[in-house]
Structures are given as C-alpha cells and as structure tokens.
Design an enzyme around this catalytic site. Sequence first.
Site, PDB file in Angstrom:
ATOM      1  N   HIS A  79       0.847  -1.196   0.000  1.00 62.26           N
ATOM      2  CA  HIS A  79       0.000   0.000   0.000  1.00 62.26           C
ATOM      3  C   HIS A  79       0.881   1.243   0.000  1.00 62.26           C
ATOM      4  CE1 HIS A  79       0.967   0.540   4.230  1.00 62.26           C
ATOM      5  NE2 HIS A  79       0.628  -0.717   4.437  1.00 62.26           N
TER       6      HIS A  79
HETATM    7  P1  TYD Z   1      -1.790  -2.687   7.322  1.00 64.74           P
HETATM    8  O1  TYD Z   1      -1.324  -1.271   7.444  1.00 64.74           O
HETATM    9  O2  TYD Z   1      -2.480  -3.079   6.076  1.00 64.74           O
HETATM   10  O3  TYD Z   1      -0.576  -3.691   7.585  1.00 64.74           O
HETATM   11  P2  TYD Z   1       0.831  -3.899   6.830  1.00 64.74           P
HETATM   12  O4  TYD Z   1       1.111  -2.692   6.048  1.00 64.74           O
HETATM   13  O5  TYD Z   1       1.813  -4.108   7.908  1.00 64.74           O
HETATM   14  O6  TYD Z   1       0.745  -5.134   6.000  1.00 64.74           O
HETATM   15  O7  TYD Z   1      -2.718  -3.007   8.582  1.00 64.74           O
HETATM   16  C1  TYD Z   1      -3.198  -4.308   8.862  1.00 64.74           C
HETATM   17  C2  TYD Z   1      -4.448  -4.168   9.712  1.00 64.74           C
HETATM   18  O8  TYD Z   1      -4.153  -3.552  10.971  1.00 64.74           O
HETATM   19  C3  TYD Z   1      -5.537  -3.318   9.042  1.00 64.74           C
HETATM   20  O9  TYD Z   1      -6.777  -3.946   9.311  1.00 64.74           O
HETATM   21  C4  TYD Z   1      -5.489  -2.010   9.795  1.00 64.74           C
HETATM   22  C5  TYD Z   1      -4.946  -2.368  11.162  1.00 64.74           C
HETATM   23  N1  TYD Z   1      -4.108  -1.325  11.739  1.00 64.74           N
HETATM   24  C6  TYD Z   1      -4.573  -0.566  12.777  1.00 64.74           C
HETATM   25  O10 TYD Z   1      -5.715  -0.742  13.256  1.00 64.74           O
HETATM   26  N2  TYD Z   1      -3.756   0.401  13.308  1.00 64.74           N
HETATM   27  C7  TYD Z   1      -2.520   0.632  12.830  1.00 64.74           C
HETATM   28  O11 TYD Z   1      -1.793   1.531  13.340  1.00 64.74           O
HETATM   29  C8  TYD Z   1      -2.048  -0.145  11.721  1.00 64.74           C
HETATM   30  C9  TYD Z   1      -0.688   0.081  11.124  1.00 64.74           C
HETATM   31  C10 TYD Z   1      -2.866  -1.113  11.205  1.00 64.74           C
END
Ligand code: TYD
Length: 139
Positions: free
Chosen positions: A55
Amino acid sequence: MAKTSINDCKVVLLPKINDPRGNLTFIEGNRHIPFSIQRVYYLYDVPGGAERGGHAHKDLHQLIIAMSGSFDVVLDDGAEKKRFHLNRSYAGLYVCPMIWREIDNFSSGSVCMVLASNRYEEDDYYRNYEEFVNIRSNS
Ligand code: TYD
C-alpha cells in the site's frame, strides 16, 4: 498532494551509544527524523515467506526499523523501484508520503518497528496499485 520520489526516502543512521553493558539508540521527532511521532506499531511473529505492506500513504511519513533480525523493504514511486535490506537496530528507512511499499524476506524472529507521523486512518491509504500509479502519473 506531495510530489515525492523514492530519492526522498533514505536510510537514516540513528545515534548509537556503544556500551559494554549493551548499546542504546534513541530517536527524537523533528531532530533525527523529519516529522513528529504520533504512533508506533510493529510487526512480529511473521511467518516465513510472508509479505506485508502492499500500500501507499497519502500524507503519512514513516521510519521503518529492523529492531531484531532483518527484512527487505521495496519502495516504488510509480516510476522507479528500490529494494532496501534492513538489519540494524540503529538504522531506519525514512519513507515519505505517496510511496508504495512492500516488505518481504523476513528472517525468523524479526521485528519491524514503524514510527509514524499520524494516527491510524484508513482514508490515508491507497491499497490498489493501479489506482496509486494512475494518481501518481496524473499529478
Ligand atoms: P496494514 O497497514 O495493512 O498492515 P501492513 O502494512 O503491515 O501489511 O494493517 C493491517 C491491519 O491492521 C488493518 O486492518 C489495519 C490495522 N491497523 C490498525 O488498526 N492500526 C494501525 O496503526 C495499523 C498500522 C494497522
């Protein structure tokens, strides 16, 4: 919207106080990194072969640190891609807004800590790569 490039993203060497009792590193917002820290999160217990990220953020600035073990971060500004290998707890990768990132090649037991300039907001994400590239090429 910020017009950024992966050349704005850099490995930042953080202060390291060497000590026979164990080394110490510290990070002050707006001093060692170009933003104030509003949030900290970390990835751990990552299974072998897993990929995270996938992302971009519209406005968020981040610093990514391998607190333990190692992993790779692939940055992509829509025109150019660069792979960074992180394996030192005193080195952080600064990622500016509007950069697509993928994290892979996690070593077993690794911990990826991220300092972020804002609280979690789903509206700040681009989660579709084609949409991200289109917006980058039209801005
Ligand atoms: P995501 O940012 O997509 O993870 P990564 O980039 O590490 O693969 O986040 C995964 C899940 O966690 C998504 O459902 C959102 C949640 N999340 C939060 O609730 N708070 C946060 O600070 C972060 C980074 C993610």
